[in-house]
Structure formats: structure tokens, C-alpha cells
Write a protein that holds these residues in place. Structure first.
Motif, PDB file in Angstrom:
ATOM      1  N   TYR A  92       0.842  -1.208   0.000  1.00  0.00           N
ATOM      2  CA  TYR A  92       0.000   0.000   0.000  1.00  0.00           C
ATOM      3  C   TYR A  92       0.876   1.257   0.000  1.00  0.00           C
ATOM      4  O   TYR A  92       0.629   2.194  -0.766  1.00  0.00           O
ATOM      5  CB  TYR A  92      -0.911  -0.017   1.222  1.00  0.00           C
ATOM      6  N   ARG A  93       1.898   1.272   0.876  1.00  0.00           N
ATOM      7  CA  ARG A  93       2.765   2.455   0.974  1.00  0.00           C
ATOM      8  C   ARG A  93       3.549   2.689  -0.312  1.00  0.00           C
ATOM      9  O   ARG A  93       3.939   3.812  -0.614  1.00  0.00           O
ATOM     10  CB  ARG A  93       3.735   2.292   2.143  1.00  0.00           C
ATOM     11  N   ALA A  94       3.785   1.617  -1.054  1.00  0.00           N
ATOM     12  CA  ALA A  94       4.519   1.745  -2.318  1.00  0.00           C
ATOM     13  C   ALA A  94       3.628   2.257  -3.446  1.00  0.00           C
ATOM     14  O   ALA A  94       4.095   2.443  -4.573  1.00  0.00           O
ATOM     15  CB  ALA A  94       5.123   0.401  -2.699  1.00  0.00           C
ATOM     16  N   ARG A 131      -5.593  -4.192  -6.582  1.00  0.00           N
ATOM     17  CA  ARG A 131      -5.749  -5.318  -7.510  1.00  0.00           C
ATOM     18  C   ARG A 131      -4.431  -5.696  -8.190  1.00  0.00           C
ATOM     19  O   ARG A 131      -4.415  -6.547  -9.065  1.00  0.00           O
ATOM     20  CB  ARG A 131      -6.798  -4.977  -8.572  1.00  0.00           C
ATOM     21  N   SER A 132      -3.337  -5.057  -7.800  1.00  0.00           N
ATOM     22  CA  SER A 132      -2.040  -5.371  -8.423  1.00  0.00           C
ATOM     23  C   SER A 132      -1.573  -6.750  -7.980  1.00  0.00           C
ATOM     24  O   SER A 132      -2.019  -7.297  -6.965  1.00  0.00           O
ATOM     25  CB  SER A 132      -0.999  -4.324  -8.029  1.00  0.00           C
ATOM     26  N   ALA A 133      -0.646  -7.317  -8.747  1.00  0.00           N
ATOM     27  CA  ALA A 133      -0.125  -8.643  -8.423  1.00  0.00           C
ATOM     28  C   ALA A 133       0.538  -8.650  -7.047  1.00  0.00           C
ATOM     29  O   ALA A 133       0.352  -9.577  -6.252  1.00  0.00           O
ATOM     30  CB  ALA A 133       0.879  -9.074  -9.503  1.00  0.00           C
ATOM     31  N   ALA A 174      -8.694  -5.216  -1.723  1.00  0.00           N
ATOM     32  CA  ALA A 174      -7.720  -6.238  -2.104  1.00  0.00           C
ATOM     33  C   ALA A 174      -8.240  -7.636  -1.743  1.00  0.00           C
ATOM     34  O   ALA A 174      -8.076  -8.612  -2.500  1.00  0.00           O
ATOM     35  CB  ALA A 174      -6.387  -5.983  -1.423  1.00  0.00           C
ATOM     36  N   MET A 175      -8.893  -7.751  -0.606  1.00  0.00           N
ATOM     37  CA  MET A 175      -9.424  -9.053  -0.175  1.00  0.00           C
ATOM     38  C   MET A 175     -10.558  -9.520  -1.075  1.00  0.00           C
ATOM     39  O   MET A 175     -10.700 -10.709  -1.366  1.00  0.00           O
ATOM     40  CB  MET A 175      -9.935  -8.959   1.273  1.00  0.00           C
ATOM     41  N   ARG A 176     -11.373  -8.591  -1.545  1.00  0.00           N
ATOM     42  CA  ARG A 176     -12.553  -8.946  -2.332  1.00  0.00           C
ATOM     43  C   ARG A 176     -12.188  -9.325  -3.772  1.00  0.00           C
ATOM     44  O   ARG A 176     -12.889 -10.128  -4.415  1.00  0.00           O
ATOM     45  CB  ARG A 176     -13.540  -7.779  -2.332  1.00  0.00           C
ATOM     46  N   HIS A 177     -11.101  -8.800  -4.266  1.00  0.00           N
ATOM     47  CA  HIS A 177     -10.747  -9.007  -5.675  1.00  0.00           C
ATOM     48  C   HIS A 177     -10.256 -10.439  -5.905  1.00  0.00           C
ATOM     49  O   HIS A 177      -9.584 -11.016  -5.067  1.00  0.00           O
ATOM     50  CB  HIS A 177      -9.656  -8.022  -6.097  1.00  0.00           C
ATOM     51  N   GLN A 231      -2.106  -8.455  -4.292  1.00  0.00           N
ATOM     52  CA  GLN A 231      -2.876  -9.695  -4.228  1.00  0.00           C
ATOM     53  C   GLN A 231      -2.065 -10.839  -3.620  1.00  0.00           C
ATOM     54  O   GLN A 231      -2.584 -11.628  -2.826  1.00  0.00           O
ATOM     55  CB  GLN A 231      -3.363 -10.082  -5.636  1.00  0.00           C
ATOM     56  N   GLN A 232      -0.821 -10.946  -3.981  1.00  0.00           N
ATOM     57  CA  GLN A 232       0.019 -11.997  -3.397  1.00  0.00           C
ATOM     58  C   GLN A 232       0.140 -11.812  -1.879  1.00  0.00           C
ATOM     59  O   GLN A 232       0.062 -12.771  -1.114  1.00  0.00           O
ATOM     60  CB  GLN A 232       1.401 -11.979  -4.048  1.00  0.00           C
ATOM     61  N   ALA A 233       0.289 -10.562  -1.450  1.00  0.00           N
ATOM     62  CA  ALA A 233       0.424 -10.283  -0.020  1.00  0.00           C
ATOM     63  C   ALA A 233      -0.873 -10.548   0.724  1.00  0.00           C
ATOM     64  O   ALA A 233      -0.881 -11.150   1.803  1.00  0.00           O
ATOM     65  CB  ALA A 233       0.876  -8.833   0.193  1.00  0.00           C
ATOM     66  N   VAL A 234      -2.006 -10.115   0.156  1.00  0.00           N
ATOM     67  CA  VAL A 234      -3.278 -10.266   0.857  1.00  0.00           C
ATOM     68  C   VAL A 234      -3.702 -11.735   0.915  1.00  0.00           C
ATOM     69  O   VAL A 234      -4.279 -12.192   1.904  1.00  0.00           O
ATOM     70  CB  VAL A 234      -4.376  -9.387   0.216  1.00  0.00           C
ATOM     71  N   VAL A 235      -3.400 -12.481  -0.117  1.00  0.00           N
ATOM     72  CA  VAL A 235      -3.752 -13.905  -0.113  1.00  0.00           C
ATOM     73  C   VAL A 235      -2.927 -14.645   0.933  1.00  0.00           C
ATOM     74  O   VAL A 235      -3.458 -15.496   1.662  1.00  0.00           O
ATOM     75  CB  VAL A 235      -3.568 -14.522  -1.515  1.00  0.00           C
TER      76      VAL A 235
END
Length: 333
Positions: A231-233, A238-240, A326-329, A243-247
Motif C-alpha cells: 500500500y505504501r509503495a 488489484r495489483s499482483a 484487495a481481499m474482495r478481488h 494480491q500476493q500479499a493479501v492472499v
């Protein structure tokens, strides 16, 4: 100044920064004797004697006693050792003064009595073992008859103050306040009541279990930090990377209960994060929030100040809406 030139006592005093009477006194006690006497019997000093007089003046201004100075001049010790020893004394005095300042500030703030002054002095003078004992006694008292999952109170007990060897005035003041609180049966009972109320419901008891606590303070914290770094970056939810982090975070969180990370679970978690700001606002207006701030929250806040780890919590800085999106996507990995 010439090495061979001799100077009368007045010049020696002026060059060394001493008074004539002080130079005469040091000569009379055999500390710095004159180099010679002139024909009139007046004391004369060469540059080496004047240098020693200047050293004596410096050491006396630092509080060094005459016996120590004599030992130095007679070769019984080195200047380095003498200064190192004196530094230890000064640092010890500094710690004592800092402790007294903390006691005085606390007394002025509280309008303290003589009895309170004695107690506060005792608190700042405690040994490490004594400090450990009163914290252990506090948590033992809190844990009595407290119906929480096994090991939860021991985890809370581990969050304890560690007063550094050279504490600041603010750390000492925080320790005085904390030690006073944990010695108070009323505060101990209030913390127990808060923990009982906070973790009495079945869903809340889950939060106190060892696996959940390990997740919150261990892997979960690092996974959440990874998500916040995206997020800070400036990454979109919805970015890769996001998404990888949230999953990874959701998979670890749902694994605690053995729940598969299905689309429905993702939606429920997203909805929960979306509603957090509103829940926090509601809690701020209710008694339970105040109960935390006045009990366990107060304990943790003082421990953080003592340990030098105090950080202002800013719930508004946490991007709940971004995390929820991010969680919903759904992202095809």
C-alpha cells in the motif's frame, strides 16, 4: 614561557587560574611545592609546577578530593584511571539526580504527601529483582480465577517493563506510575475484570488462544506489514504484489480455524475490514473502550514508555478500505 624561567607566586596563581592563597595552601600541605625560593625567600614556580597547579585546579573543579590528587602526582595512579573513576562517580550522581527529579516531578504533578515521597523514592531505588517481583505478583493476582485459555496470562505477563541502566526522566516517571498502579489492588481487580469481560464470549476466547496470539504477534504481524508495504509503495489493491500479499495473509488467518479460503470467506473478511473504521468510532463512544484505556491499555502504554517502544497508534493511517478491496478481488496467480 621558558622551561628555565621562574615566576613569583602571583604570576603562578594567575597562569594556573588559582588564587594566591590556594597556591600557598597547596605548597603548605606539600601537594605542589615551589620550584625554588628567591633571595628574599619568596616562592618561585617554573612552568612544570604551574602546569601541575593548573591540573589540580581542573581536578578540584571536577570534585576530585585532595588525597586522590596526591596519589596521582606521586605516581600512585594514572590520570586516565583517576578520570575514569571520577567519571563513574559523576555518572552515578547524575543517575541519582535524575531519579530525584522524576520523584519531584511526580510529586508536584500529584500534589504528593510525605508518605508518597518516601514511596516514590523506594520505587526508583528498586533493584531489577524487586521490579521483576512486583510485576510477577501483579499478573499472578490478575490471573487468579480468570477463566481464559491456558497460557494467555503468561503471554500478558511477558509484556513487562525493562528499566534501562541509564533511564531518562520520562522513563523513571512512567516506572513510578506503573509500580504504583500494579501495587494497587483496585487496579489489579479492574484489569482482571476487563480481561474477563473482553474474553468471556466464545468468539472472544478464540482470540486469547495460543495459536491466535502467536499469529497476531508473530507471522500475522509480518504478513500484515508486507501487505501495508504494498500500500505504501502506491500499489493498487488489484495489483499482483498486493494480491500476493493479501492472499498470504488471509490463508494464514483462515488456517487458524481450518477454514479454506473460498470466495465467500474472502468476501466476509473484506466486509469485516470495510466495517472496522465504523466499529472503532462506535467503540470510542462506549464504556468498554474507556475500560481498556484505564486498565490493560494503561499498563501496556506505560510499559512501552519505560521500554522506549512507545508508538502512537493511528487507526486512520491503516488503509482498511484498500485492504478490503484487495481481499474482495479475485486474482489469477
Amino acid at each position: 614561557m621558558s622551561d628555565d624561567e621562574l615566576y613569583p607566586i602571583g604570576d603562578a596563581a594567575r597562569r594556573s587560574g588559582l588564587s594566591v592563597s590556594a597556591v600557598r595552601f597547596y605548597a603548605d600541605i606539600g601537594l605542589i611545592e615551589p620550584t625554588a625560593l628567591n633571595e628574599a625567600g619568596h616562592r618561585m614556580y617554573d612552568v612544570h609546577a604551574i602546569a601541575r597547579l593548573e591540573l589540580v585546579r581542573t581536578l578540584r573543579e571536577l570534585g576530585t578530593d585532595l588525597d586522590e590528587i596526591r596519589r596521582l602526582l606521586e605516581g600512585g595512579t594514572t590520570l586516565h584511571d583517576l578520570l575514569a573513576t571520577h567519571l563513574e562517580v559523576v555518572e552515578r550522581q547524575e543517575r541519582t539526580l535524575r531519579a530525584r527529579r522524576a520523584v519531584l516531578r511526580a510529586l508536584i504533578k500529584q500534589g504528593g504527601t510525605t508518605a508518597q515521597a518516601a514511596l516514590m523514592h523506594k520505587l526508583v531505588s528498586m533493584t531489577d529483582e524487586e521490579r521483576e517481583r512486583i510485576i510477577d505478583d501483579f499478573w499472578t493476582g490478575v490471573g487468579e480465577s480468570l477463566d481464559v485459555p491456558e497460557g494467555f496470562v503468561d503471554r500478558l505477563r511477558a509484556m513487562r517493563p525493562i528499566l534501562p541502566a541509564d533511564p531518562s526522566a520520562a522513563q523513571l516517571e512512567a516506572w513510578i506510575e506503573l509500580a504504583d498502579l500494579v501495587s494497587d489492588a483496585g487496579f489489579r481487580d479492574a484489569v482482571r475484570a476487563y480481561l474477563r469481560d473482553a474474553y468471556s464470549a466464545p468468539e472472544a476466547r478464540t482470540l486469547a488462544t495460543a495459536p491466535f496470539q502467536d499469529f497476531i504477534h508473530g507471522s500475522g504481524a509480518s504478513l500484515m506489514e508486507e501487505l501495508l508495504a504494498a500500500y505504501r509503495a502506491g500499489e493498487p489493491p488489484r495489483s499482483a504484489r498486493a494480491q500476493q500479499a493479501v492472499v498470504r495473509f488471509m490463508e494464514a488467518a483462515t488456517a487458524l480455524s481450518g477454514t479454506p479460503l473460498t470466495p465467500e470467506v474472502r468476501d466476509r473478511m473484506a466486509d469485516g475490514y470495510r466495517r472496522i473504521p465504523a466499529i472503532l468510532r462506535e467503540l470510542a463512544e462506549e464504556e468498554p473502550a474507556a475500560a481498556y484505556d484505564d486498565t490493560h491499555g494503561r499498563y501496556l502504554s506505560l510499559v512501552a514508555r519505560i521500554n522506549g517502544t512507545a508508538v502512537e497508534e493511528d487507526h486512520d493511517a491503516i488503509p482498511y478500505a484498500w485492504i478490503a478491496e484487495a481481499m474482495r478481488h479475485r486474482f489469477d496467480r
